[in-house]
Design an enzyme around this catalytic site. Structure first.
Site, short mmCIF file in Angstrom:
data_model
loop_
_atom_site.label_atom_id
_atom_site.label_comp_id
_atom_site.label_asym_id
_atom_site.label_seq_id
_atom_site.Cartn_x
_atom_site.Cartn_y
_atom_site.Cartn_z
N CYS A 1 0.83 -1.22 0.00
CA CYS A 1 0.00 0.00 0.00
C CYS A 1 0.86 1.27 0.00
O CYS A 1 1.47 1.57 -1.02
CB CYS A 1 -0.99 -0.06 1.14
SG CYS A 1 -2.42 0.98 0.84
N HIS B 1 -3.48 -5.11 1.51
CA HIS B 1 -2.87 -5.62 2.74
C HIS B 1 -3.17 -7.10 2.96
O HIS B 1 -4.15 -7.44 3.63
CB HIS B 1 -3.42 -4.86 3.95
CG HIS B 1 -3.05 -3.42 3.96
ND1 HIS B 1 -1.85 -2.96 4.44
CD2 HIS B 1 -3.72 -2.33 3.53
CE1 HIS B 1 -1.80 -1.64 4.33
NE2 HIS B 1 -2.92 -1.24 3.78
N GLU C 1 -1.19 -8.88 4.81
CA GLU C 1 -0.69 -9.12 6.18
C GLU C 1 -1.77 -8.87 7.23
O GLU C 1 -1.72 -9.45 8.32
CB GLU C 1 0.56 -8.27 6.45
CG GLU C 1 0.35 -6.78 6.70
CD GLU C 1 -0.04 -5.98 5.45
OE1 GLU C 1 0.01 -6.52 4.34
OE2 GLU C 1 -0.39 -4.79 5.62
#
Ligand code: GLN
Length: 188
Positions: free
Chosen positions: A77, A170, A172
Site C-alpha cells: 500500500c 494488505h 498481512e
C-alpha cells in the site's frame, strides 16, 4: 533477518507474518538498523507521513537505496507508492525500485475500504488470497521490465521487478503469508 521500516504505519502486522513464516526480524528506524538485513518491508500507512520522516533522515534513504541493490524489498500500500518510480505527488518520496506509476487513494476513502480475494499468479503459483484494500493506490502504468504478480477485477494489484515486490493492498492484515514467502523465502 528481515527489517520492517517502522517510522509510521502498520509495521506490527508484518512482524506477525514474519514470525508465522519463521523469519527473524527487526524494526528499522535508522541506517544502523539496516546492517546485516536480508530484506526490508516498507509497510502501509500514510506515504506522505513516512516521506516526511524519511526526509529528515537522508542517511536512511541512502541506506535503503543501497540495500535495494542486493536484497529484496517488499512494499504494501503506502509502501508500494514509495517504491514506485512516480506517483504524481511531490509530498511523496519515490524510491523507484519498481518501474511503475501509481496514483494514491484511487479506490476511495477510508470508508470505502473493503476485503477482497485477489489472484496471485506467476509461472508456478496460482492462488487466491484474501486481502484488505484501505485507501489503496492503483497501478496506472507498468514498464515492460515489471512482472504482474496479482490482479483484482482485471486491475494490477501486485507487481514484481527483479527481487522487489509491491502490493497495493494488505495481505498481512488478514494473516496471508504467500506474498512474504515469495519475496523472502523464494517460494515458487
Ligand atoms: N492512502 C495512503 C497513502 O496514500 C495509503 C494507505 C495504506 O497504506 N493503507 O499513503
Amino acid at each position: 533477518m528481515i527489517g520492517v521500516l517502522a517510522l509510521q504505519g502498520n509495521f506490527d502486522s508484518h512482524i506477525k507474518i514474519l514470525e508465522k513464516i519463521n523469519l527473524n526480524h527487526k524494526l528499522v528506524k535508522t541506517i544502523d538498523d539496516l546492517n546485516s538485513l536480508n530484506g526490508l518491508i516498507i509497510p502501509g500507512g500514510e506515504s506522505t507521513t513516512i516521506t516526511n520522516l524519511l526526509r529528515r533522515n537522508q542517511s536512511l534513504i541512502d541506506g535503503i537505496n543501497n540495500l535495494s541493490q542486493h536484497k529484496p524489498i517488499l512494499g504494501s500500500c503506502a509502501g508500494l507508492i514509495l517504491m514506485s518510480k512516480e506517483s504524481n505527488d511531490s509530498r511523496v518520496h519515490n524510491f523507484g525500485f519498481l518501474d511503475i506509476i501509481t496514483s494514491r487513494n484511487a479506490y476511495g476513502r477510508q470508508v470505502h475500504s473493503f476485503e477482497a480475494s485477489i489472484k496471485v499468479k506467476n509461472d508456478t503459483i496460482s492462488s487466491d488470497i484474501q486481502v484488505l484494500f484501505i485507501r489503496a493506490p492503483k497501478v496506472d502504468e507498468v514498464n515492460r521490465s515489471v512482472d504482474i504478480l496479482a490482479t483484482f477485477k482485471q486491475e494490477i494489484v501486485a507487481v514484481r521487478q527483479g527481487k522487489h515486490i509491491g502490493i497495493s493492498c494488505h495481505p498481512e492484515l488478514l494473516d496471508e503469508t504467500l506474498i512474504h514467502e515469495i519475496c523472502f523465502k523464494g517460494k515458487k
